[in-house]
Motif scaffolding. Structure first.
Motif, PDB file in Angstrom:
ATOM      1  N   MET A  53      21.661  10.494  -4.080  1.00  0.00           N
ATOM      2  CA  MET A  53      22.783   9.939  -4.038  1.00  0.00           C
ATOM      3  C   MET A  53      22.718   8.656  -5.317  1.00  0.00           C
ATOM      4  N   ARG A  54      21.895   7.807  -4.456  1.00  0.00           N
ATOM      5  CA  ARG A  54      21.802   6.586  -5.721  1.00  0.00           C
ATOM      6  C   ARG A  54      21.924   7.205  -7.076  1.00  0.00           C
ATOM      7  N   VAL A  55      21.080   7.621  -7.816  1.00  0.00           N
ATOM      8  CA  VAL A  55      21.656   7.326  -9.111  1.00  0.00           C
ATOM      9  C   VAL A  55      22.681   8.656  -9.677  1.00  0.00           C
ATOM     10  N   ALA A  56      23.508   9.277  -8.679  1.00  0.00           N
ATOM     11  CA  ALA A  56      24.892   9.961  -8.563  1.00  0.00           C
ATOM     12  C   ALA A  56      25.604   8.293  -8.645  1.00  0.00           C
ATOM     13  N   GLN A  57      25.416   7.773  -8.098  1.00  0.00           N
ATOM     14  CA  GLN A  57      26.541   6.064  -7.645  1.00  0.00           C
ATOM     15  C   GLN A  57      26.307   5.396  -9.553  1.00  0.00           C
ATOM     16  N   GLU A  58      25.105   5.122  -9.412  1.00  0.00           N
ATOM     17  CA  GLU A  58      25.077   4.669 -11.096  1.00  0.00           C
ATOM     18  C   GLU A  58      26.248   5.085 -12.003  1.00  0.00           C
ATOM     19  N   VAL A  59      25.509   6.460 -12.463  1.00  0.00           N
ATOM     20  CA  VAL A  59      26.148   6.904 -13.112  1.00  0.00           C
ATOM     21  C   VAL A  59      27.186   7.018 -13.176  1.00  0.00           C
ATOM     22  N   HIS A  60      28.078   6.877 -12.034  1.00  0.00           N
ATOM     23  CA  HIS A  60      29.768   7.018 -11.520  1.00  0.00           C
ATOM     24  C   HIS A  60      29.808   5.046 -12.129  1.00  0.00           C
TER      25      HIS A  60
ATOM     26  N   LEU B  51      25.226  -1.132 -19.703  1.00  0.00           N
ATOM     27  CA  LEU B  51      23.511  -1.124 -20.150  1.00  0.00           C
ATOM     28  C   LEU B  51      22.417  -1.196 -19.218  1.00  0.00           C
ATOM     29  N   ASP B  52      22.783  -2.397 -18.785  1.00  0.00           N
ATOM     30  CA  ASP B  52      22.307  -3.140 -17.378  1.00  0.00           C
ATOM     31  C   ASP B  52      21.695  -1.940 -16.684  1.00  0.00           C
ATOM     32  N   GLU B  53      23.587  -1.563 -16.328  1.00  0.00           N
ATOM     33  CA  GLU B  53      22.859  -0.775 -15.230  1.00  0.00           C
ATOM     34  C   GLU B  53      22.375   1.079 -15.756  1.00  0.00           C
ATOM     35  N   VAL B  54      22.248   1.240 -17.158  1.00  0.00           N
ATOM     36  CA  VAL B  54      21.914   2.718 -17.607  1.00  0.00           C
ATOM     37  C   VAL B  54      20.081   2.237 -17.240  1.00  0.00           C
ATOM     38  N   ARG B  55      19.629   1.245 -17.813  1.00  0.00           N
ATOM     39  CA  ARG B  55      17.752   0.476 -17.243  1.00  0.00           C
ATOM     40  C   ARG B  55      18.161   1.206 -16.025  1.00  0.00           C
ATOM     41  N   GLY B  56      17.779   0.521 -15.137  1.00  0.00           N
ATOM     42  CA  GLY B  56      18.316   0.318 -13.623  1.00  0.00           C
ATOM     43  C   GLY B  56      18.565   2.139 -12.753  1.00  0.00           C
ATOM     44  N   THR B  57      19.224   3.005 -13.627  1.00  0.00           N
ATOM     45  CA  THR B  57      19.245   4.102 -12.781  1.00  0.00           C
ATOM     46  C   THR B  57      17.976   4.735 -13.686  1.00  0.00           C
TER      47      THR B  57
END
Length: 86
Positions: free
Chosen positions: A1-8, A50-56
């Motif tokens: 679920m967390r990954v889906a939120q990050e991708v969103h 980009l920071d969010e992609v790194r976190g994901t």
């Protein structure tokens, strides 16, 4: 679920960047100061995305920076071994 939120969130940032770029291109010739503000927003939004992609990716790889143990001398050998395999 967390990954889906990050991708969103990443997709949302991507759309925001596209809209800001279109505005900047539209204003460039007639209102360069507004185009500059749009370009500044693009830069900021891109960095956040980009920071969010790194976190994901850290979560997907199993390295959650928020939950990782605090580095210390007890983990020095692990860090050394990790450096050898990178």
């Amino acid at each position: 679920m967390r990954v889906a939120q990050e991708v969103h969130d990443v997709v949302g940032h991507g759309l925001a960047i596209k809209m800001q770029a279109d505005v900047a291109l539209h204003l460039l010739a007639t209102k360069p100061e507004q185009a500059e503000r749009a370009l500044t927003a693009i830069s900021r939004t891109s960095t956040e995305g980009l920071d969010e992609v790194r976190g994901t990716l850290a979560v997907v790889r199993g390295v959650d920076p928020d939950r990782a143990p605090t580095p210390g001398l007890a983990r020095l050998d692990d860090a050394y071994q990790s450096g050898l395999t990178s």
